[in-house]
Design a protein around this motif. Structure first.
Motif, mmCIF file in Angstrom:
data_model
loop_
_atom_site.group_PDB
_atom_site.id
_atom_site.type_symbol
_atom_site.label_atom_id
_atom_site.label_comp_id
_atom_site.label_asym_id
_atom_site.label_seq_id
_atom_site.Cartn_x
_atom_site.Cartn_y
_atom_site.Cartn_z
ATOM 1 N N LEU A 147 -2.045 -6.224 -4.040
ATOM 2 C CA LEU A 147 -1.418 -4.992 -4.548
ATOM 3 C C LEU A 147 -0.924 -4.043 -3.144
ATOM 4 O O LEU A 147 0.051 -3.396 -3.358
ATOM 5 C CB LEU A 147 -2.477 -4.357 -5.168
ATOM 6 N N ALA A 148 -1.853 -4.044 -2.225
ATOM 7 C CA ALA A 148 -1.291 -3.371 -1.119
ATOM 8 C C ALA A 148 -0.003 -3.661 -0.484
ATOM 9 O O ALA A 148 0.680 -2.979 -0.154
ATOM 10 C CB ALA A 148 -2.323 -3.415 0.143
ATOM 11 N N ALA A 149 0.033 -5.045 -0.504
ATOM 12 C CA ALA A 149 1.498 -5.542 0.158
ATOM 13 C C ALA A 149 2.512 -5.022 -0.875
ATOM 14 O O ALA A 149 3.683 -4.693 -0.472
ATOM 15 C CB ALA A 149 1.354 -7.199 0.101
ATOM 16 N N LEU A 150 2.275 -5.000 -2.320
ATOM 17 C CA LEU A 150 3.198 -4.661 -3.085
ATOM 18 C C LEU A 150 3.694 -3.078 -3.019
ATOM 19 O O LEU A 150 4.910 -2.901 -2.710
ATOM 20 C CB LEU A 150 2.823 -4.780 -4.671
ATOM 21 N N CYS A 151 2.668 -2.440 -2.950
ATOM 22 C CA CYS A 151 3.016 -0.809 -2.739
ATOM 23 C C CYS A 151 3.620 -0.565 -1.417
ATOM 24 O O CYS A 151 4.511 0.212 -1.142
ATOM 25 C CB CYS A 151 1.540 -0.215 -2.664
ATOM 26 N N ALA B 48 8.594 0.989 1.546
ATOM 27 C CA ALA B 48 9.561 0.536 2.696
ATOM 28 C C ALA B 48 11.074 0.856 1.895
ATOM 29 O O ALA B 48 11.933 1.056 2.565
ATOM 30 C CB ALA B 48 9.590 -0.916 3.124
ATOM 31 N N GLU B 49 10.855 0.539 0.742
ATOM 32 C CA GLU B 49 12.191 0.897 -0.162
ATOM 33 C C GLU B 49 12.735 2.138 -0.671
ATOM 34 O O GLU B 49 13.761 2.440 -1.224
ATOM 35 C CB GLU B 49 12.610 -0.356 -1.327
ATOM 36 N N LEU B 50 11.533 3.167 -0.379
ATOM 37 C CA LEU B 50 11.882 4.275 -0.993
ATOM 38 C C LEU B 50 12.937 5.327 -0.509
ATOM 39 O O LEU B 50 13.432 5.801 -1.586
ATOM 40 C CB LEU B 50 10.558 5.094 -0.740
ATOM 41 N N ARG C 160 7.792 -5.521 -10.569
ATOM 42 C CA ARG C 160 7.693 -6.318 -9.493
ATOM 43 C C ARG C 160 6.116 -7.056 -9.307
ATOM 44 O O ARG C 160 6.313 -8.046 -8.355
ATOM 45 C CB ARG C 160 8.094 -5.700 -8.416
ATOM 46 N N ALA C 161 5.509 -6.459 -10.221
ATOM 47 C CA ALA C 161 4.071 -6.825 -10.051
ATOM 48 C C ALA C 161 3.652 -8.282 -10.766
ATOM 49 O O ALA C 161 2.640 -8.977 -10.398
ATOM 50 C CB ALA C 161 2.990 -6.006 -10.445
ATOM 51 N N GLY C 162 4.285 -8.643 -11.864
ATOM 52 C CA GLY C 162 4.104 -9.942 -12.543
ATOM 53 C C GLY C 162 3.053 -9.480 -13.278
ATOM 54 O O GLY C 162 1.885 -10.153 -13.128
ATOM 55 N N ALA C 163 2.793 -8.600 -14.273
ATOM 56 C CA ALA C 163 1.770 -8.319 -15.089
ATOM 57 C C ALA C 163 0.968 -9.499 -15.906
ATOM 58 O O ALA C 163 -0.115 -9.737 -16.166
ATOM 59 C CB ALA C 163 2.110 -7.341 -16.118
ATOM 60 N N ASP D 100 -3.176 -13.939 -11.469
ATOM 61 C CA ASP D 100 -3.624 -13.888 -10.033
ATOM 62 C C ASP D 100 -2.968 -12.923 -9.264
ATOM 63 O O ASP D 100 -3.244 -12.584 -7.991
ATOM 64 C CB ASP D 100 -3.989 -15.192 -9.297
ATOM 65 N N GLY D 101 -1.850 -12.412 -9.872
ATOM 66 C CA GLY D 101 -1.025 -11.507 -9.092
ATOM 67 C C GLY D 101 -1.392 -10.053 -9.205
ATOM 68 O O GLY D 101 -2.543 -9.658 -9.862
ATOM 69 N N PRO D 102 -0.731 -9.206 -8.505
ATOM 70 C CA PRO D 102 -1.141 -7.763 -8.463
ATOM 71 C C PRO D 102 -0.779 -6.820 -9.954
ATOM 72 O O PRO D 102 -1.405 -5.876 -9.786
ATOM 73 C CB PRO D 102 -0.269 -7.193 -7.429
ATOM 74 N N GLY D 103 -0.289 -7.458 -10.571
ATOM 75 C CA GLY D 103 0.097 -6.727 -11.706
ATOM 76 C C GLY D 103 -1.375 -6.351 -12.598
ATOM 77 O O GLY D 103 -1.389 -5.138 -13.119
#
Length: 400
Positions: free
Chosen positions: A18-22, A27-29, A119-122, A126-129
């Motif tokens: 989740l930290a990597a996703l955020c 970075a794209e903000l 982008r999280a894949g809810a 096992d994903g960050p979603g």
């Protein structure tokens, strides 16, 4: 939380995905912020009051704060709350409505949340979603605390701004009422209130308002093009406007207080004109009735000017009162005759009457009042008497 709420995050859990996703979204903000800003301005048109570059900078900072909070699973920091309070004060100075400010935070946080979800894949166990969904409570904490801090600062700034503006308005009106518009400090006061001292002024008057109603009216008029300052003065509420149509002010007033009696003054130039237009509007207000149209001084100047002299004029004009009360159709015909070129046939067409009926009614009016409307003395006395009687200048009269 209800039973359907997602489970609270565990501090022992591995949050690196989740930290990597955020971090990636953060970075794209600089690129994402433009789209989020577009959406806010599309959904909340009031944001045209806020310069685009300034708006984007604010959106960027809010999104960065939320992403940082999600990474560390925390609410807004004191520093972030201080920043949003400053933003709330600035939006108040810019004239943005409070509801629009609050709605913008909701839209901005909604958009960044949707980007994270997409982008999280809810559906990935096992994903960050899955972890992201469990941080709904953290996101709601951000919405509550950020909007609360912004609203509190906004209201504080608005109260301070209103107090300063109201003090200047009272001083300005006092100078106008004291008939000292040429004093040097009057021009300075006018500029401080946003007026061009040599420009055109128009006054709009109504019966005195409550403080709460005046505050709401000032807020509405401040969002319009032009300058409008209003305050109670004795038994009247006085608004002096420049660069704003009188109709705009009247609509705002009637929206807040339906059926309000209103008088408007002539548009007059310079500070002496500002003083004179207030007198115009107050004179016209004396003729206005509850629920009726606003009375413009330029359309009722004669009756408005004579109204204060009604007691002196009563022996001359009071003969209109009884006949007008007992026979309103006669009063209607007299007015119609004056409005239609003193023509029996034209008056008949306008009132859907036969010309002979018009003639009969005018003769009957002459019998009851002694005034022949075919002559200037008779017509002027009839119209002035009717106008002043309608405004209540001669007091109640028995219709029998």
């Amino acid at each position: 939380m209800t039973a359907a709420s997602p489970p609270a995050p565990s501090p022992q859990e591995d949050w690196r995905d989740l930290a990597a996703l955020c971090t990636a979204v953060r970075a794209e903000l600089p690129q994402l912020t433009a789209g989020i800003t577009d959406r806010i301005r599309e959904e909340i048109p009031d944001y045209h009051l806020v310069p685009r570059s300034e708006h984007e900078a604010g959106v960027l900072q809010q999104c960065e704060g939320l992403l940082s909070g999600l990474v560390t699973r925390r609410g807004p920091s004191p520093e972030e709350c201080r920043h949003v309070r400053a933003l709330g004060r600035e939006r108040a100075r810019e004239g943005l409505p409070l509801q629009s400010l609050i709605a913008a935070f909701h839209v901005g946080y909604r958009e960044i949340w949707n980007i994270l979800l997409s982008r999280a894949g809810a559906d990935d166990e096992d994903g960050p979603g899955r972890q992201l969904v469990r941080l709904v409570g953290t996101v709601w904490t951000w919405v509550e605390q950020i909007t609360g801090a912004a609203a509190e600062a906004y209201n504080d700034a608005l109260r301070a701004q209103d107090a300063v503006q109201l003090g200047l308005t009272y001083r300005f009106f006092q100078g106008l009422y004291a008939r000292s518009p040429e004093e040097p400090d009057m021009a300075q006061l006018a500029r401080a209130l946003g007026y061009a001292p040599a420009g055109a002024f128009r006054a709009v008057c109504a019966p005195a308002w409550t403080d709460e109603q005046l505050t709401e009216l000032r807020g509405r008029l401040n969002r319009r093009t032009g300058t409008a300052r209003c305050a109670n003065r004795g038994a009247s509420m006085v608004a002096v406007v420049q660069g704003m149509p009188a109709g705009t002010v009247i609509d705002a007033m009637r929206d807040l207080v339906p059926r309000l009696p209103i008088g408007t003054g002539l548009e007059r130039r310079g500070l002496p004109g500002a003083a004179a237009t207030i007198l115009d509007a107050q004179a016209a207000l004396a003729l206005a009735g509850t629920g009726g149209p606003a009375v413009p001084f330029d359309g009722a100047w004669l009756a408005a000017t004579l109204f204060p002299q009604a007691d002196r004029l009563a022996p001359l004009l009071e003969p209109a009162v009884g006949p007008a009360a007992s026979h309103p159709e006669l009063a209607l015909t007299v007015r119609g005759f004056a409005d239609n070129g003193f023509s029996l046939s034209a008056t008949g067409r306008a009132l859907h009457l036969h010309p002979n009926t018009v003639k009969y009614r005018l003769n009957r009016w002459r019998e009851l009042t002694g005034w022949d409307v075919h002559t200037w003395p008779g017509l002027s006395a009839s119209l002035l008497g009717l106008g002043l009687a309608q405004a209540g200048a001669f007091g109640p009269h028995d219709r029998g």
